[in-house]
Design a protein around this motif. Structure first.
Motif, mmCIF file in Angstrom:
data_model
loop_
_atom_site.group_PDB
_atom_site.id
_atom_site.type_symbol
_atom_site.label_atom_id
_atom_site.label_comp_id
_atom_site.label_asym_id
_atom_site.label_seq_id
_atom_site.Cartn_x
_atom_site.Cartn_y
_atom_site.Cartn_z
ATOM 1 N N ARG A 29 0.834 -1.204 0.000
ATOM 2 C CA ARG A 29 0.000 0.000 0.000
ATOM 3 C C ARG A 29 0.870 1.257 0.000
ATOM 4 O O ARG A 29 0.669 2.178 -0.781
ATOM 5 C CB ARG A 29 -0.950 -0.049 1.214
ATOM 6 C CG ARG A 29 -1.776 1.167 1.541
ATOM 7 C CD ARG A 29 -2.551 1.791 0.388
ATOM 8 N NE ARG A 29 -3.333 0.885 -0.422
ATOM 9 C CZ ARG A 29 -3.696 1.127 -1.681
ATOM 10 N NH1 ARG A 29 -3.348 2.263 -2.267
ATOM 11 N NH2 ARG A 29 -4.403 0.244 -2.348
ATOM 12 N N LEU A 30 1.911 1.261 0.860
ATOM 13 C CA LEU A 30 2.756 2.453 0.947
ATOM 14 C C LEU A 30 3.528 2.655 -0.364
ATOM 15 O O LEU A 30 3.686 3.786 -0.832
ATOM 16 C CB LEU A 30 3.710 2.345 2.145
ATOM 17 C CG LEU A 30 3.025 2.285 3.531
ATOM 18 C CD1 LEU A 30 4.064 2.182 4.644
ATOM 19 C CD2 LEU A 30 2.110 3.492 3.768
ATOM 20 N N ALA A 31 3.976 1.552 -0.966
ATOM 21 C CA ALA A 31 4.705 1.685 -2.241
ATOM 22 C C ALA A 31 3.775 2.210 -3.333
ATOM 23 O O ALA A 31 4.167 3.049 -4.146
ATOM 24 C CB ALA A 31 5.306 0.343 -2.647
ATOM 25 N N LEU A 32 2.523 1.744 -3.343
ATOM 26 C CA LEU A 32 1.577 2.235 -4.357
ATOM 27 C C LEU A 32 1.244 3.707 -4.125
ATOM 28 O O LEU A 32 0.860 4.426 -5.058
ATOM 29 C CB LEU A 32 0.278 1.408 -4.349
ATOM 30 C CG LEU A 32 0.394 -0.082 -4.694
ATOM 31 C CD1 LEU A 32 -0.990 -0.705 -4.872
ATOM 32 C CD2 LEU A 32 1.229 -0.306 -5.946
ATOM 33 N N GLU A 33 1.369 4.163 -2.886
ATOM 34 C CA GLU A 33 1.136 5.584 -2.584
ATOM 35 C C GLU A 33 2.327 6.439 -2.994
ATOM 36 O O GLU A 33 2.282 7.660 -2.868
ATOM 37 C CB GLU A 33 0.862 5.782 -1.090
ATOM 38 C CG GLU A 33 -0.419 5.133 -0.581
ATOM 39 C CD GLU A 33 -1.678 5.811 -1.096
ATOM 40 O OE1 GLU A 33 -1.583 6.935 -1.644
ATOM 41 O OE2 GLU A 33 -2.764 5.205 -0.985
ATOM 42 N N GLY A 34 3.421 5.781 -3.386
ATOM 43 C CA GLY A 34 4.585 6.525 -3.840
ATOM 44 C C GLY A 34 5.707 6.629 -2.818
ATOM 45 O O GLY A 34 6.717 7.298 -3.062
ATOM 46 N N ALA A 35 5.545 5.960 -1.670
ATOM 47 C CA ALA A 35 6.591 6.029 -0.648
ATOM 48 C C ALA A 35 7.786 5.175 -1.042
ATOM 49 O O ALA A 35 7.640 4.175 -1.748
ATOM 50 C CB ALA A 35 6.036 5.571 0.694
ATOM 51 N N ARG A 36 8.964 5.586 -0.582
ATOM 52 C CA ARG A 36 10.161 4.772 -0.749
ATOM 53 C C ARG A 36 10.220 3.824 0.455
ATOM 54 O O ARG A 36 10.445 4.241 1.578
ATOM 55 C CB ARG A 36 11.382 5.694 -0.784
ATOM 56 C CG ARG A 36 12.523 5.032 -1.447
ATOM 57 C CD ARG A 36 13.692 5.942 -1.757
ATOM 58 N NE ARG A 36 14.791 5.012 -1.942
ATOM 59 C CZ ARG A 36 15.745 4.798 -1.052
ATOM 60 N NH1 ARG A 36 15.811 5.499 0.043
ATOM 61 N NH2 ARG A 36 16.652 3.880 -1.280
ATOM 62 N N VAL A 37 9.953 2.541 0.206
ATOM 63 C CA VAL A 37 9.690 1.586 1.291
ATOM 64 C C VAL A 37 10.744 0.500 1.326
ATOM 65 O O VAL A 37 11.212 0.044 0.282
ATOM 66 C CB VAL A 37 8.319 0.893 1.071
ATOM 67 C CG1 VAL A 37 7.992 -0.051 2.220
ATOM 68 C CG2 VAL A 37 7.214 1.913 0.900
ATOM 69 N N ALA A 38 11.102 0.076 2.539
ATOM 70 C CA ALA A 38 11.868 -1.168 2.694
ATOM 71 C C ALA A 38 11.144 -2.037 3.714
ATOM 72 O O ALA A 38 10.461 -1.523 4.606
ATOM 73 C CB ALA A 38 13.280 -0.884 3.162
ATOM 74 N N ILE A 39 11.276 -3.338 3.562
ATOM 75 C CA ILE A 39 10.665 -4.270 4.510
ATOM 76 C C ILE A 39 11.762 -5.211 5.007
ATOM 77 O O ILE A 39 12.521 -5.763 4.205
ATOM 78 C CB ILE A 39 9.443 -4.995 3.871
ATOM 79 C CG1 ILE A 39 8.792 -5.961 4.849
ATOM 80 C CG2 ILE A 39 9.785 -5.678 2.580
ATOM 81 C CD1 ILE A 39 7.377 -6.391 4.415
ATOM 82 N N LEU A 40 11.861 -5.316 6.327
ATOM 83 C CA LEU A 40 12.892 -6.159 6.939
ATOM 84 C C LEU A 40 12.243 -7.384 7.561
ATOM 85 O O LEU A 40 11.208 -7.292 8.215
ATOM 86 C CB LEU A 40 13.638 -5.391 8.036
ATOM 87 C CG LEU A 40 14.284 -4.060 7.648
ATOM 88 C CD1 LEU A 40 15.098 -3.514 8.819
ATOM 89 C CD2 LEU A 40 15.170 -4.224 6.418
ATOM 90 N N GLU A 41 12.867 -8.522 7.369
ATOM 91 C CA GLU A 41 12.327 -9.770 7.917
ATOM 92 C C GLU A 41 13.469 -10.535 8.568
ATOM 93 O O GLU A 41 14.504 -10.754 7.942
ATOM 94 C CB GLU A 41 11.683 -10.590 6.786
ATOM 95 C CG GLU A 41 11.339 -12.028 7.149
ATOM 96 C CD GLU A 41 10.460 -12.161 8.394
ATOM 97 O OE1 GLU A 41 9.417 -11.485 8.472
ATOM 98 O OE2 GLU A 41 10.844 -12.943 9.293
ATOM 99 N N ARG A 42 13.272 -10.943 9.813
ATOM 100 C CA ARG A 42 14.366 -11.617 10.502
ATOM 101 C C ARG A 42 14.532 -13.062 10.016
ATOM 102 O O ARG A 42 15.614 -13.619 10.080
ATOM 103 C CB ARG A 42 14.153 -11.584 12.014
ATOM 104 C CG ARG A 42 13.035 -12.431 12.494
ATOM 105 C CD ARG A 42 12.965 -12.465 14.020
ATOM 106 N NE ARG A 42 12.074 -13.558 14.374
ATOM 107 C CZ ARG A 42 12.177 -14.299 15.456
ATOM 108 N NH1 ARG A 42 13.119 -14.075 16.327
ATOM 109 N NH2 ARG A 42 11.325 -15.267 15.676
#
Ligand code: FAD
Ligand code: FAD
Lengths: 465, 404
Positions: A29-42
């Protein structure tokens, strides 16, 4: 060795902690809104927490607490899934559910449940008497007293959905870093500095979607948590494909305070599952299978569908719900709105994820917070569901590797490829279903070990020694 | 080529290859459809065992035996198509296949032989508890890793079960330098017969009888198992678990098809000619009832191929024949139906008992005994009765009674 996911660099608009179904939907959702996003997964791969084992039902919210945030997110999430699923290649089995009373006492609770469903905006329910139930569900035990139908309850693929959300996020510039645990961080009034053993990252906003570890991440970053995770285990048994013909609907019991109760339903892959249990425990990562419980689930299944007694159990699994001391979701903001905590998404997160994501985006000021792309991309994920064309039906598939689930060489190589490629055997299974059928690897273990050799961050036993 | 075949054989194991050879030698156009990249069936990855005594009059290793069977079938003129999976069978007969080159294709032969073999019961099917670490596998998977990939998945596994295949697992482990920490058997004695049952002791591997596996522990890999005997529970360190035996027919094609399936064996219901409920379909080998030796499956394949030749010439008695019922204590019987007529493909009734047996095992119709024998047998041991000489009416029953 497969190279590790690169660590995102530079200034991020938003950093999402945790790649469960909720984190994946938020990143999208945030990426579609145009945000520069990263997602971290342990974890070595995505979907290895609460999202690894559930009932795979796309709920309508008919039985959610009226007026709750949970209900709003389920309704919005369900609607958005229907709207986007074809463009992403996601399956939908509109099985519909039957809520079934087995005693007069349970039957007495039905009118209130139906009133709640209507109050929740689920108006298309139909009351059923014992004869209607038998007509709707021919294999159902004749001991069923009464019930009602909820046509909108549906079945989906619990792993292709979050995979598609994340794939679409990546298609809009988001980055994924697996094997990357958030271990600390601080806010300087403008930006968060988030620590991981692989290095630090900087972001204007942080979204905690750490599921079973949500309260811990809150404490790590804020010093306190607004909720306490109380893991609740659910065990399941799975019956082989011929059993799936026994259930036309999702068969639900009359729910009680703690749980929706033991469900019998098909999967989109054409199996039949019976579960889950609801068992409180303290361990957040380990979900043990208990033989007596599995036997009791199989027996309960055969009470509901007597013909199930003649079918063999072919798989079993257990999942952990990120339940809390509260009944509703706990979605809060801190640090001047720069920190969002998405906690306690216990037993409806698969259905609600897209709705939660829209809610979170709203809390970030979207739409309008960032410059949204003019045109959206719709990457399609591989279809594993029955009823839609499968890869083995098209030439050039390289041969079938997993015979029970009809998984081709091309599908396996595809699932190992690209920035979202599988990084563990579990991840490969969730992307392809390889080894998840009736033989559980009797035939295909050697072939899959060969195909994955040197390609997984967490190698398969037998591909590493 | 396959499109013009008179006979399609599904599965290129010992049973399917033996049948292919007989049928091709008799001048029939035969195609064998095999889903693996290499034909040969289970023996392809059994690198230790005594195979081939009956077929080639000498002891052979599995892979050499598999290659010899393939060579014979080819020499007789059979076409063997590997990496070709049969995805459905339908009345007609119609055989739906999938392969890399074609995607989905269809064949319409005159007769079909189902020879898809059997597989071991998985962890889930045994309802074993605990976590789900890597390193839990059947003998089939273990031998695939060892002999096809040359990989050693663990060093100190426990082996669950004591059928012959468990000893095959034991030898495979020792041969590859692994040291099993124990063999575990829920029954009070090994299922396999002497002398195999003496093997572990001779090799220094403890055999724990009357012992069940309750749980498997570990994260990414197995770290141990929890065992139970009577009221005692204890933990044993191990880095792998081999779940051996408890074979089930690989009947995935039959369950959704129109053929009658016997819930007791899990395989198709057949008569003494190997003929299924649709007489255009035959079945042979382990798909009929779980594990037999390769030699027995091979002989079965040959016998049933002869019956198929007769069927093509219109020489088999009309089916379906009476269904044999099972009395208490009996697990299954093969063949399930008797059509009557000369030269049956299956010379005896094969039976299994659910528990230990002592008394008189008899096939009867009403008060009349058609065939019978006295016996004292252990669970899972093979039992046989002579085939009734003539067609049975429905209502015949195999039962276990007191001696006398
Ligand atoms: C038995 C059962 C049945 C269910 N049935 C249904 C159903 O039918 N329909 C439905 O809608 N829902 C169902 N659910 C609920 C649904 O599965 C959950 O609500 C959902 O999976 C929660 O997802 P999540 O993303 O919040 O959490 P998780 O999946 O736990 O994701 C959190 C992620 O964060 C990661 N993480 C944690 N700490 C850190 C850190 N410090 N740094 C980096 N990463 C971190 C974890 O590794 C994990 O991958 C069921 C759940 C269970 C257990
Ligand atoms: C570990 C182990 C050790 C053994 N050791 C011995 C021994 O020492 N001596 C001995 O005599 N016997 C031994 N046996 C038994 C013997 O190997 C088997 O009984 C024999 O291989 C059975 O032959 P089959 O033709 O019925 O089935 P299989 O050999 O199982 O062959 C069946 C074939 O059908 C194919 N197939 C299945 N479904 C499809 C489909 N849908 N489409 C296309 N192809 C399909 C399979 O890929 C397979 O190749 C052992 C068995 C095992 C498991």
């Amino acid at each position: 060795m497969h190279p590790a996911d690169p660590l995102p660099q530079g200034d991020l608009d938003a950093l999402v902690i945790g790649a469960g179904v909720v984190g994946c939907a938020i990143a999208r959702r945030l990426a579609l809104e145009g945000a520069r996003v990263a997602i971290l997964e342990r974890g070595a791969d995505i979907l290895d927490g609460a999202s690894k084992g559930n009932s795979a039902i796309l709920h309508t919210g008919f039985d959610a607490p009226t007026g709750s945030l949970e209900l709003a997110c389920i309704r919005a999430g369900h609607a958005e899934y229907l709207e986007i699923r074809e463009r992403l290649g996601l399956p939908l089995d509109r099985a519909g559910a039957l809520v079934i009373a087995w005693t007069e006492a349970e039957a007495a609770a039905l009118p209130a449940l139906m009133a709640q469903a209507r109050a929740n905006g689920v108006g298309d329910i139909e009351p059923l008497d014992a004869a209607d139930l038998r007509a709707a569900e021919p294999a159902l035990s004749h001991r069923a007293v009464a019930g009602f139908r909820v046509p909108g309850e549906s079945l989906i693929d619990p792993w292709s959905a979050p995979l598609a959300y994340l794939a679409q996020a990546l298609a809009h510039g988001a980055t994924l870093a697996r094997g990357t645990e958030v271990t600390g961080g601080a806010f300087d009034g403008a930006r968060w500095r988030i620590e991981t053993p692989r290095g630090a990252l900087r972001a204007r906003r942080v979204v905690n979607a750490a599921g079973l570890h949500g309260d811990r991440v809150d404490r790590l970053l804020l010093g306190e948590a607004g909720f306490a995770i109380r893991p609740r285990k659910g065990q399941f048994v799975v019956f082989d494909k011929p059993a799936a013909a026994l259930a036309r609907h999702i068969l639900l019991p009359v729910p009680n305070e703690i749980t929706k109760g033991v469900v019998v339903c098909r999967t989109v892959w054409g199996n039949l599952l019976v579960g889950p249990t609801a068992e409180e425990q303290t361990d957040r990562d380990r979900a043990d299978l208990v033989p007596a419980t599995l036997a009791a689930l199989a027996a309960r299944g055969a009470e509901i569908l007597p013909a199930l007694g003649g079918h063999a159990v072919t798989a079993s699994y257990a999942g952990l719900r990120p339940a809390t001391e509260r009944k509703d979701y706990v979605i809060t903001t801190a640090a001047g709105g720069s920190y969002l905590s998405v906690g306690g998404i216990r037993s409806t997160g698969l259905s609600a994820a897209l709705g939660i994501a829209a809610h979170v985006a709203g809390l970030c000021g979207a739409p309008g917070a960032w410059a949204a792309p003019a045109e959206l991309r719709w990457p399609r994920v591989a279809n594993l569901a029955e009823g839609a064309p499968r890869d083995w039906q098209a030439p050039g598939h390289g041969g079938i590797v997993c015979h029970c689930e009809q998984v081709t060489r091309r599908e396996i190589l595809g699932a190992l490829d690209g920035p979202l490629g599988a990084q563990s055997l579990a991840g490969l299974k969730r992307r392809t279903r390889a080894t998840m059928g009736r033989c559980q690897g009797f035939y295909c273990t050697a072939a899959i070990a060969r195909l994955t050799e040197g390609r997984l961050a967490q190698p398969m036993v037998g591909a590493d020694g | 080529m396959a499109e013009g075949a008179e006979i399609a054989i599904i599965g290129a194991g010992p049973a399917g290859l033996a049948a292919a050879e007989v049928l091709a030698r008799a001048g029939r156009r035969v195609v064998v459809l095999e889903r693996e990249a290499e034909a040969g069936g289970i023996p392809r990855h059994c690198a230790h065992s005594p195979y081939g005594l009956r077929e080639f009059a000498r002891p052979m290793l599995g892979p050499a035996y598999a290659r010899a069977l393939v060579a014979r079938a080819r020499a007789a003129g059979a076409e063997i198509r590997t990496a070709t999976t049969v995805s459905a069978i339908r009345p007609g007969p119609e055989v739906e296949i999938t392969s890399d080159a074609e995607g989905v294709g269809r064949i319409a032969p005159r007769l079909v032989l189902i020879a898809t073999g059997a597989r071991e019961t998985s962890r889930a099917g045994r309802l074993i508890g605990g976590t789900k670490p890597g390193g839990v596998m059947n003998t089939g998977a273990l031998q695939g890793l060892l002999h096809l990939n040359h990989r050693r998945p663990f060093a100190r596994p426990v082996i669950v079960g004591s059928e012959l295949v468990a000893f095959s697992a034991l030898l495979s482990c020792l041969g590859a330098g692994m040291r099993p920490v124990a063999m575990i058997e829920a029954g009070t004695r090994p299922t396999a017969r002497w002398p195999a049952a003496l093997l572990p002791r001779a090799l220094g591997v403890p055999v724990l009888l009357g012992t069940e596996i309750v749980a498997i522990e570990g994260g990414a890999r197995v770290s141990g198992v929890v065992l139970r005997r009577g009221g005692d529970e204890w933990r044993l360190d191990a880095d792998g678990v081999v779940l051996s035996g408890r074979f089930r027919p690989e009947a995935a094609l039959i369950a959704p098809a129109h053929l009658v399936r016997d819930p007791a064996t899990g395989g198709p219901e057949i008569d003494e000619f190997g003929r299924c409920s649709d007489p255009a379909f035959f079945a042979a080998g382990n798909v009929l009832r779980g594990i037999e030796t390769a030699g027995a499956c091979w002989a079965e394949g040959r016998g049933i191929a002869q019956a198929m030749l007769r069927a093509l010439a219109g020489g088999l008695p009309a089916g379906p024949g009476g269904r044999i019922a099972l009395g208490p204590g009996l697990g299954w019987v093969v063949p399930q139906r008797i059509a009557g007529g000369a030269a049956p493909a299956l010379p005896v009734l094969q039976l299994r008992a659910a528990g230990a047996l002592r008394g008189r095992l008899a096939l009867g119709a009403g008060a009349r005994e058609i065939a019978g024998r006295s016996l004292a047998a252990l669970p899972e041991r093979r039992l046989i009765l002579p085939l009734p000489p003539a067609a049975l009416a429905d209502g015949a029953e195999v039962r276990l009674g007191p001696e006398g």
